[in-house]
Scaffold this active site. Structure first.
Site, PDB file in Angstrom:
ATOM      1  N   LYS B  51       0.839  -1.207   0.000  1.00 13.03           N
ATOM      2  CA  LYS B  51       0.000   0.000   0.000  1.00 13.03           C
ATOM      3  C   LYS B  51       0.869   1.250   0.000  1.00 13.03           C
ATOM      4  O   LYS B  51       0.579   2.223  -0.710  1.00 13.03           O
ATOM      5  CB  LYS B  51      -0.909   0.019   1.235  1.00 13.03           C
ATOM      6  CG  LYS B  51      -2.088  -0.931   1.143  1.00 13.03           C
ATOM      7  CD  LYS B  51      -2.858  -0.978   2.475  1.00 13.03           C
ATOM      8  CE  LYS B  51      -3.895  -2.085   2.459  1.00 13.03           C
ATOM      9  NZ  LYS B  51      -4.406  -2.392   3.808  1.00 13.03           N
ATOM     10  N   GLN B  95      -4.653  -1.527   9.925  1.00 10.70           N
ATOM     11  CA  GLN B  95      -4.495  -2.815   9.245  1.00 10.70           C
ATOM     12  C   GLN B  95      -5.189  -3.923  10.037  1.00 10.70           C
ATOM     13  O   GLN B  95      -4.952  -4.098  11.220  1.00 10.70           O
ATOM     14  CB  GLN B  95      -2.995  -3.121   9.066  1.00 10.70           C
ATOM     15  CG  GLN B  95      -2.726  -4.427   8.336  1.00 10.70           C
ATOM     16  CD  GLN B  95      -3.263  -4.446   6.907  1.00 10.70           C
ATOM     17  OE1 GLN B  95      -3.216  -3.445   6.193  1.00 10.70           O
ATOM     18  NE2 GLN B  95      -3.807  -5.572   6.479  1.00 10.70           N
ATOM     19  N   ASP B 118     -10.962   3.734   4.639  1.00  5.90           N
ATOM     20  CA  ASP B 118     -11.040   2.285   4.475  1.00  5.90           C
ATOM     21  C   ASP B 118     -12.473   1.779   4.729  1.00  5.90           C
ATOM     22  O   ASP B 118     -12.748   0.597   4.574  1.00  5.90           O
ATOM     23  CB  ASP B 118     -10.049   1.617   5.455  1.00  5.90           C
ATOM     24  CG  ASP B 118      -9.683   0.199   5.037  1.00  5.90           C
ATOM     25  OD1 ASP B 118      -9.725  -0.100   3.830  1.00  5.90           O
ATOM     26  OD2 ASP B 118      -9.351  -0.606   5.920  1.00  5.90           O
TER      27      ASP B 118
END
Lengths: 278, 278
Positions: B51, B95, B118
């Site tokens: 990423k 994450q 996200d």
């Protein structure tokens, strides 16, 4: 067999009244539900009056805020924020529907999450979806109580929810999913609706169209929950035809309706006690 | 036919890079994505590094916050709140998964809604469910882009989503529902899964089990989206068998994966521009 909500609702309200009395013993005050109504839709006026009556009987104070039809979104939001900030108010209910010119979502979101006893905020929806269950949307909450009171097995069953509104169809689907049903959500754009419903072990009708769900859509022995309440006391299911196929079916009135209000009262009292302990 | 995500992802990232450059022209700074990782799960470390690379290439600053395995929920929440309050940070990604002792939901909720690029907060989930779509969960968002890029008709079709996680299965179901699919959500407790999948026009596999969905579960001509990514670059669908039945099918790798990251970058840049205009 008939899946009546009357007895169940009475039991829920009875327990809520006991907890309300406990709250009053501890504080000298009553749990307080503020109901906000905009405009003068006759069905809404009747419904709000009924809720106030039930509150009164359960030892819950009911504060009534009636706003004129011409109220703006900003005015409504400001009013609801005031109630959110008022420590004497434990639960807030904005009577649905509001006039078309109002942004109902903005108004709902002005309800503080810990006072959302009607389960209409985005926070409450996500909570139901993720299994937190702070507050349930009252009708879906009532439906789950009905199913449990009648020992309906949910896990592994196929539940078909007809309707996808943010305070009825969608949260009902999420609560059934959280209980391990396989859930299908149908709506006005569904193709072959009858055939989809025919595969259902549990049918939740939340369409808002009188006698929409036909008797021969019901798989023999299926559980039929009619969350509709249309003019003339008619549900979303053609009861007279469906009753011959269903294993269990809710009547209208006397099915989902009473449990909806019972859950509202229960959540109001629970909110008051939680705010006391916070 | 293969439903590749590589070209599509490239196009999305290209456009995000142009917007990032525009942001930089206007401010002298870059859009900034903060990535928080707790512990040293090797797959997560690799994924985060990838990423960061993609961010760099698209003109997005990538701030890396690595916390030790023993980090507490409180510490993680405090760290994320700090990023939420930092005006130089436009997007925050925690994450997944975090170590078991951490309350992941509490950590997600510390992300300010306007930085939730996200799409993991309760606010974003409800937004997707109610059609607001501020930020999408990236994988479901990528799936929708893939379907659109391949002109897949969604309205009125039967979509079966296998999996019900809060950042994949559930939001994918809600996005498909918002586009008027009839949606069935299946999971580990579903009975007769193969038969349910056989009725699907669109299958979304989001189970996290290698080659779990069998070829003969796929209705001839159905659209198969494999959101799985298991050890050894293997998806949740038995691709070699399913490809003979499917009308369209995503490969793994090179299907959903690239679009997921592309949506993340796009949403980060959009967040930066929105925060500039706010």
């Amino acid at each position: 067999m008939l899946m009546s909500g009357t007895e169940l609702a009475r039991a829920i309200v009875q327990r809520a009244a006991e907890k309300a009395a406990d709250y009053t013993r501890r504080t000298g005050a009553k749990p307080c539900l503020a109901t906000v109504i905009v405009g003068e839709d006759p069905a809404s006026v009747t419904y709000v009056r009924m809720k106030q009556n039930r509150c009164h009987k359960a030892g819950i104070e009911s504060r009534h805020v009636a706003l004129p039809e011409r109220t703006t979104t900003e005015e409504l939001v400001a009013q609801i924020r005031e109630l959110s900030d008022d420590p004497a108010v434990h639960g807030i209910l904005l009577q649905h529907p509001v006039p078309h010119h109002i942004d109902e979502r903005a108004a709902f979101e002005a309800i503080a999450p810990h006072k959302d006893v009607d389960g209409v905020t985005m926070h409450s929806f996500a909570g139901m979806s993720f299994g937190h269950n702070d507050f349930l949307s009252c009708t879906p909450g009532g439906i789950m109580r009905l199913l449990d009171a009648h020992d309906v097995e949910i896990a592994g069953k196929h539940a078909v929810v007809i309707g996808r509104s943010p305070i009825l169809g969608k949260p009902a689907a999420m609560l059934l999913l959280a209980r391990d049903a396989t859930v299908t959500i149908c709506h006005s754009k569904t193709v072959g609706l009858a055939d989809v419903v025919r595969t259902a072990d549990i049918v939740v009708a939340a369409v808002g169209k009188p006698r929409f769900v036909q008797g021969d859509w019901i798989k023999p022995g299926a559980v039929v929950v009619d969350a509709g309440y249309n003019e003339g006391n008619v549900g979303d299911v053609d009861f007279d035809a469906a009753v011959d196929h269903a294993g269990l079916i809710t009547p209208v009135p006397g099915g989902v309706g009473p449990t909806t209000i019972a859950v509202l009262l229960e959540q109001t009292v629970d909110a008051s006690l939680r705010q006391l302990d916070a």
